[in-house]
Design a protein around this motif. Structure first.
Motif, PDB file in Angstrom:
ATOM      1  N   GLY A   9      30.864   0.109  58.788  1.00  0.00           N
ATOM      2  CA  GLY A   9      30.688   1.452  58.275  1.00  0.00           C
ATOM      3  C   GLY A   9      31.789   1.828  57.298  1.00  0.00           C
ATOM      4  N   LEU A  20      25.689  -3.326  58.192  1.00  0.00           N
ATOM      5  CA  LEU A  20      26.420  -3.165  59.441  1.00  0.00           C
ATOM      6  C   LEU A  20      26.223  -4.404  60.304  1.00  0.00           C
ATOM      7  CD1 LEU A  20      25.465   0.519  60.350  1.00  0.00           C
ATOM      8  CD2 LEU A  20      27.323  -0.307  58.883  1.00  0.00           C
ATOM      9  N   ARG A  41      21.378   6.080  65.101  1.00  0.00           N
ATOM     10  CA  ARG A  41      22.276   6.930  64.310  1.00  0.00           C
ATOM     11  C   ARG A  41      22.430   8.267  65.032  1.00  0.00           C
ATOM     12  NH1 ARG A  41      20.062   7.259  58.846  1.00  0.00           N
ATOM     13  NH2 ARG A  41      18.624   8.859  59.619  1.00  0.00           N
ATOM     14  N   THR A  93      24.004   9.688  56.475  1.00  0.00           N
ATOM     15  CA  THR A  93      25.348   9.834  57.023  1.00  0.00           C
ATOM     16  C   THR A  93      25.303  10.037  58.528  1.00  0.00           C
ATOM     17  OG1 THR A  93      26.240  10.743  54.963  1.00  0.00           O
ATOM     18  CG2 THR A  93      27.408  11.300  56.991  1.00  0.00           C
ATOM     19  N   TYR A  96      26.742   5.122  63.461  1.00  0.00           N
ATOM     20  CA  TYR A  96      25.715   4.140  63.765  1.00  0.00           C
ATOM     21  C   TYR A  96      26.130   3.332  65.000  1.00  0.00           C
ATOM     22  CZ  TYR A  96      23.221   5.124  59.478  1.00  0.00           C
ATOM     23  OH  TYR A  96      22.487   5.734  58.488  1.00  0.00           O
ATOM     24  N   THR A 120      30.091   3.026  64.432  1.00  0.00           N
ATOM     25  CA  THR A 120      30.773   2.857  63.153  1.00  0.00           C
ATOM     26  C   THR A 120      30.267   3.946  62.205  1.00  0.00           C
ATOM     27  OG1 THR A 120      31.326   1.252  61.409  1.00  0.00           O
ATOM     28  CG2 THR A 120      29.077   1.157  62.270  1.00  0.00           C
ATOM     29  N   GLN A 121      31.211   4.595  61.530  1.00  0.00           N
ATOM     30  CA  GLN A 121      30.881   5.751  60.693  1.00  0.00           C
ATOM     31  C   GLN A 121      30.391   5.319  59.324  1.00  0.00           C
ATOM     32  OE1 GLN A 121      31.144   9.285  61.307  1.00  0.00           O
ATOM     33  NE2 GLN A 121      30.087   9.408  59.323  1.00  0.00           N
ATOM     34  N   VAL A 122      29.237   5.842  58.959  1.00  0.00           N
ATOM     35  CA  VAL A 122      28.706   5.658  57.610  1.00  0.00           C
ATOM     36  C   VAL A 122      28.631   7.021  56.941  1.00  0.00           C
ATOM     37  CG1 VAL A 122      26.716   4.974  56.218  1.00  0.00           C
ATOM     38  CG2 VAL A 122      27.374   3.609  58.217  1.00  0.00           C
TER      39      VAL A 122
END
Length: 126
Positions: A9, A20, A41, A93, A96, A120-122
């Motif tokens: 991410g 990812l 998400r 956004t 995930y 994990t941040q997207v």
């Protein structure tokens, strides 16, 4: 004990692509391929939503919001699953998560209650 770890991410611009990864460890043998799994998400204030699922036979399914843009895949030799995301928009956004070893009910992946990664941040922003 099974451990799930997501990575990949980051901050991307609208229209860009991102992949990812989800690495699963702690399996007692080459069992990765026989388990179902899913990518989710979560955005603030909302529950985690299922985006993509992969059965033990690598049959895949997608939420309408990502169909045609996201691809779930697995490398059984590496105990790793991937989520290839393309044509990202700000609506993608979120954090995930990968879930491993759940079940299929009515053709929809139901997550294992404990086998989640840390997320994990997207962020998709111009």
């Amino acid at each position: 004990q099974v451990t799930v770890v997501e990575s990949g991410g980051t901050l991307v611009q609208p229209g860009e692509s991102l992949r990812l990864s989800c690495v699963v460890s702690g399996l007692s043998g080459p069992l990765f391929s026989i388990y179902h799994m899913g990518w989710y998400r979560q955005v603030p204030g909302m529950q985690r939503s299922l985006l993509a699922q992969s059965s033990q036979y690598s049959k895949t399914g997608y939420a309408d919001s990502v169909e045609g843009r996201f691809i779930i895949s697995r490398d059984n030799a590496k105990n790793t699953a991937y989520l290839q995301m393309s044509d990202l928009t700000p609506e993608d956004t979120g954090v995930y998560y990968c879930n491993f070893g759940g079940s299929y009910i009515g053709g929809i992946y139901e997550p294992h209650p404990r086998q989640w990664g840390q997320g994990t941040q997207v962020t998709v922003s111009a």
